[in-house]
Design a protein around this motif. Structure first.
Motif, PDB file in Angstrom:
ATOM      1  N   VAL A   1       3.380 -18.300 -24.474  1.00  0.00           N
ATOM      2  CA  VAL A   1       3.154 -18.952 -23.173  1.00  0.00           C
ATOM      3  C   VAL A   1       3.709 -18.095 -22.039  1.00  0.00           C
ATOM      4  CG1 VAL A   1       3.700 -20.965 -21.754  1.00  0.00           C
ATOM      5  CG2 VAL A   1       3.116 -21.264 -24.131  1.00  0.00           C
TER       6      VAL A   1
ATOM      7  N   LEU B   1       3.733 -14.902 -21.857  1.00  0.00           N
ATOM      8  CA  LEU B   1       2.766 -13.835 -21.564  1.00  0.00           C
ATOM      9  C   LEU B   1       1.641 -14.380 -20.681  1.00  0.00           C
ATOM     10  CD1 LEU B   1       1.612 -11.013 -21.822  1.00  0.00           C
ATOM     11  CD2 LEU B   1       0.934 -11.522 -24.170  1.00  0.00           C
ATOM     12  N   VAL B   2       1.185 -15.588 -20.993  1.00  0.00           N
ATOM     13  CA  VAL B   2       0.147 -16.202 -20.153  1.00  0.00           C
ATOM     14  C   VAL B   2       0.702 -16.487 -18.753  1.00  0.00           C
ATOM     15  CG1 VAL B   2      -1.416 -18.163 -19.881  1.00  0.00           C
ATOM     16  CG2 VAL B   2      -1.014 -17.213 -22.159  1.00  0.00           C
ATOM     17  N   GLU B   3       1.940 -17.006 -18.693  1.00  0.00           N
ATOM     18  CA  GLU B   3       2.556 -17.292 -17.387  1.00  0.00           C
ATOM     19  C   GLU B   3       2.700 -16.012 -16.567  1.00  0.00           C
ATOM     20  OE1 GLU B   3       3.147 -20.189 -16.006  1.00  0.00           O
ATOM     21  OE2 GLU B   3       2.727 -21.438 -17.755  1.00  0.00           O
TER      22      GLU B   3
ATOM     23  N   TYR C   1       0.672 -13.495 -16.639  1.00  0.00           N
ATOM     24  CA  TYR C   1      -0.653 -13.239 -16.050  1.00  0.00           C
ATOM     25  C   TYR C   1      -0.916 -14.161 -14.862  1.00  0.00           C
ATOM     26  CZ  TYR C   1      -2.688  -9.729 -19.165  1.00  0.00           C
ATOM     27  OH  TYR C   1      -2.978  -8.551 -19.811  1.00  0.00           O
ATOM     28  N   LYS C   2      -0.483 -15.428 -14.977  1.00  0.00           N
ATOM     29  CA  LYS C   2      -0.707 -16.352 -13.867  1.00  0.00           C
ATOM     30  C   LYS C   2       0.049 -15.894 -12.614  1.00  0.00           C
ATOM     31  CE  LYS C   2      -0.667 -20.895 -14.840  1.00  0.00           C
ATOM     32  NZ  LYS C   2      -0.276 -22.160 -15.535  1.00  0.00           N
TER      33      LYS C   2
ATOM     34  N   MET D   1      -1.492 -12.391 -11.062  1.00  0.00           N
ATOM     35  CA  MET D   1      -2.762 -12.478 -10.329  1.00  0.00           C
ATOM     36  C   MET D   1      -2.605 -13.045  -8.919  1.00  0.00           C
ATOM     37  SD  MET D   1      -4.834 -15.475 -12.401  1.00  0.00           S
ATOM     38  CE  MET D   1      -5.833 -16.044 -11.008  1.00  0.00           C
TER      39      MET D   1
ATOM     40  N   VAL E   1      -2.077 -11.906  -6.142  1.00  0.00           N
ATOM     41  CA  VAL E   1      -2.162 -10.787  -5.191  1.00  0.00           C
ATOM     42  C   VAL E   1      -3.498 -10.927  -4.461  1.00  0.00           C
ATOM     43  CG1 VAL E   1      -0.738  -9.211  -6.555  1.00  0.00           C
ATOM     44  CG2 VAL E   1      -3.208  -9.304  -6.951  1.00  0.00           C
TER      45      VAL E   1
END
Lengths: 324, 324
Positions: free
Chosen positions: A109, A111-113, A115-116, A119, A121
Motif C-alpha cells: 500500500v 508503494l501505491v500511496e 504513486y498517489k 502524481m 505535480v
C-alpha cells in the motif's frame, strides 16, 4: 533559498499530517509507525532543495517529496523482511512488531500511496515525473536483488558491486533531485545534471559507509566498528582486498571468512591488518573521491548561480565528511 | 465490435511479448513465469471490451489492459506468500519455486511495471486513469487485509463480508471497465456506470463461487466440493447460516468448526445439511441475483446502442451461469 533546517521542518510537518483511513488498522498503522521512526529525511530534503534552487515553490513540491520518503520507507519495510532484521532505527521492524504478512501488505500500500503523492505535480511534467519515479523504483528493486545475490556468491567484481550500490541507494537520491528540479522549472538538461550529481554522490556516500565501518570512530559512527567484517559483508573493502591479495593474504582472508567459531575482535583486527597491508583504505577513499568528483563536475555545469551551487556543495560536503 | 476470442488472442500475444531485462534474472524470471501460467485474462478482456464499446482502438488499449493483468498477478504472488499456498493454477507458486524473498521483490517490481503500463494512455486522461488505478490498487490491498482479519475473527457480519469481497475482487473488474471506457472516449458518466456494472457483477461472481463450492457439480467446478466447509472459510453461506441458526444448529455448526479430528466428507455432509435446513443456498442466490441486477441496471443506463449492451450482458451471463 530556504535554509535546510526550514525545509526539514516542512517535511516533518508534512509527514505528521500524512493520514490514512482508520480501517483496516492492520494495514495503515504500520505505515504511520514506520514513517514516524524518523531518519534524516535526506531524500525529500534533496527534492525540495532542487525545486528551491530553480525558484520553484517548495510547498507545492511537498507531496512529491513525501512520495520519495514513503517510497524509501516502503523499501525499508520489505527489505527488513527479506533481511530478517529485528530492528530499524533502534525500534522493532514492522514484521517484528506485527508479522511478515502485515509487512508485505502495508509495504504494498505504501508503494501505491507513493504513486498517489508523486502524481501531485503539474500536468506539464506529470508523465516525465512518473517515468523517473518508476525507473528509480525498478532500479532500487534490482539493487536489492543484486545485493541478495552477492550474499550467495563467493566472488563479486568491483564493477558489479558499484552497480549494485548505485541501484540500491544512489538512484533514489538522483531521482529525488531530478524530480525536484523539474518541479522547480529546471530544463531537462539541468534536471539530468542534478540526477548525475545525486547518483554519483550516492555511490560516494555508500563507499564512505564501507570505509567508516572499519576505520570510523566508534563514538561518532554510532555502529559497531567492524560489523561488516564480522558478517563477511562483501563491501568495496573486502572485494578489493580479495582482488589484490597474494596467495598468503587471500588464504588468511578466506580463513577468517570461513571461520565458524571465532573471536569477533580478533577477526576485525586480523582482517583490518590485511586491508592495511594492501592499502585498501586509500584505494576506497580514492574511489569515493572519484565518484564525488564526477558528481561535483555535473553540479558545476548547472545553469544556476554560483551561490546556489555552493549550497548543494556544502550540503554534500557535510554528508561526506561527517566522520573521518 | 471485436469478438471476445479476438480480444483474448490480442491479450495473449501481448502477454507473450512482455519482456524484461535479463538481469537480475532472480527478479524477472518469476514475472515471466507467473504471467505465463495463464488464467482467463478476464480483467484485461473487460478493459478492451469497454474501450471497444465506445469506438476506441483496442490496440492502443493493450498496454493498460496488460497493466491490469500484471497488477492482478502481482496480487496473486504476494497473496500466495501470505496464504502460504503451494500451488497456483496447478503449478508451484513463485515463493515455492524460488523463495519468499523472491516473491516479495518480484511482486514489488510487478506493481511498478503495472504503473509503467497503465500510464501509456493519452495525456488528456492520464491523471484520471492513474487515480482510478491507484484507488483500485489500494482497495484490493484493503480487501486482502480484511480477508486475513476475518480468518482470526469468530464472528463476521454479512455487510463486512460483502465489503471485503467487493474490495478484494470486484473493484478491479470495475476499475478495468472504467479505464477501458475512458480510453475508448466514454463520458465520465458512462465510465462510472461501467464501473458500477463491474463492481456489482464482481460481487455476484464471488457469491456464485461461494455457492458452487458447496452445491457445484464437482466435474464442472474443477475444485474439491466443500473445500470452504472443510477449511471453515467464512463465506456468505457460513456467515448467513451462523446468523440464522437457532441454538441447536449453531451448536452443530460450531462443533464442526472447532473439530480437530474429523472425516472431511462427513463434515461437508453435516454442514451442508444445516445449510439446507436454513435455506442458505436460496438466500445466497437471492443476494447474488440482487447484486447482478444492480450491475445490469447500470448497464441499461449506458448511452450506447442496445446491441453493445447485449454484448456485455451476454459476457456477464456467460460468467454467471457457467455452472449450476
Amino acid at each position: 533559498m530556504n535554509k535546510l533546517q526550514d525545509l526539514q521542518l516542512l517535511i516533518e510537518d508534512a509527514v505528521n499530517q500524512l493520514s490514512f483511513p482508520a480501517q483496516p488498522s492492520e494495514l495503515y498503522e504500520p505505515i504511520t509507525y514506520i514513517m514516524a521512526l524518523g531518519g534524516k529525511r535526506m531524500r525529500p530534503a534533496l527534492l525540495l532543495m532542487a525545486c528551491d534552487m530553480f525558484g520553484g515553490d517548495v510547498k507545492k513540491a511537498l507531496p512529491p517529496a513525501l512520495a520519495i520518503e514513503v517510497f524509501h520507507n516502503f523499501t525499508l519495510v520489505h527489505d527488513d523482511i527479506m533481511d530478517n532484521a529485528p530492528l530499524r532505527r533502534g525500534k522493532a521492524t514492522v514484521h517484528e512488531k506485527w508479522n511478515p504478512n502485515t509487512g508485505i501488505l502495508s509495504g504494498d500500500v505504501m508503494l501505491v500511496e507513493a504513486y498517489k503523492l508523486i502524481m501531485q505535480v503539474d500536468d506539464s511534467i506529470l508523465r516525465r515525473v512518473l517515468e523517473i519515479f518508476s525507473n528509480t523504483a525498478v532500479g532500487v528493486c534490482e539493487g536489492q536483488q543484486f545485493d541478495m545475490n552477492f550474499e550467495q556468491q563467493s566472488e563479486v567484481e568491483i564493477d558489479a558491486y558499484i552497480n549494485m550500490i548505485r541501484l540500491k541507494t544512489a538512484v533514489l537520491l538522483g531521482g529525488a533531485l531530478n524530480i525536484g528540479a523539474l518541479i522547480g522549472g529546471a530544463s531537462d538538461e539541468d534536471a539530468s545534471l542534478l540526477y548525475t550529481f545525486g547518483e554519483q554522490l550516492g555511490i560516494a556516500f555508500q563507499l564512505q559507509d564501507d570505509i567508516l565501518d572499519v576505520y570510523g570512530d566508534p563514538e561518532k559512527f554510532g555502529k559497531q566498528v567492524g560489523g561488516d567484517i564480522i558478517s563477511n559483508k562483501k563491501t568495496f573493502l573486502l572485494i578489493k582486498a580479495l582482488e589484490l591479495a597474494d596467495a598468503d593474504e587471500k588464504q588468511a582472508l578466506n580463513q577468517w571468512i570461513n571461520a565458524v567459531d571465532f573471536n569477533a575482535a580478533e577477526k576485525v583486527t586480523a582482517v583490518t591488518s590485511v586491508y592495511n597491508t594492501l592499502n585498501i583504505r586509500q584505494k576506497a577513499e580514492e574511489a569515493m573521491q572519484n565518484y564525488a568528483a564526477i558528481g561535483f563536475e555535473a553540479l558545476d555545469k548547472l545553469s544556476i548561480s554560483e551561490d546556489k551551487k555552493q549550497y548543494l556543495r556544502s550540503f554534500a560536503d557535510g554528508l561526506m565528511v561527517r566522520e573521518k
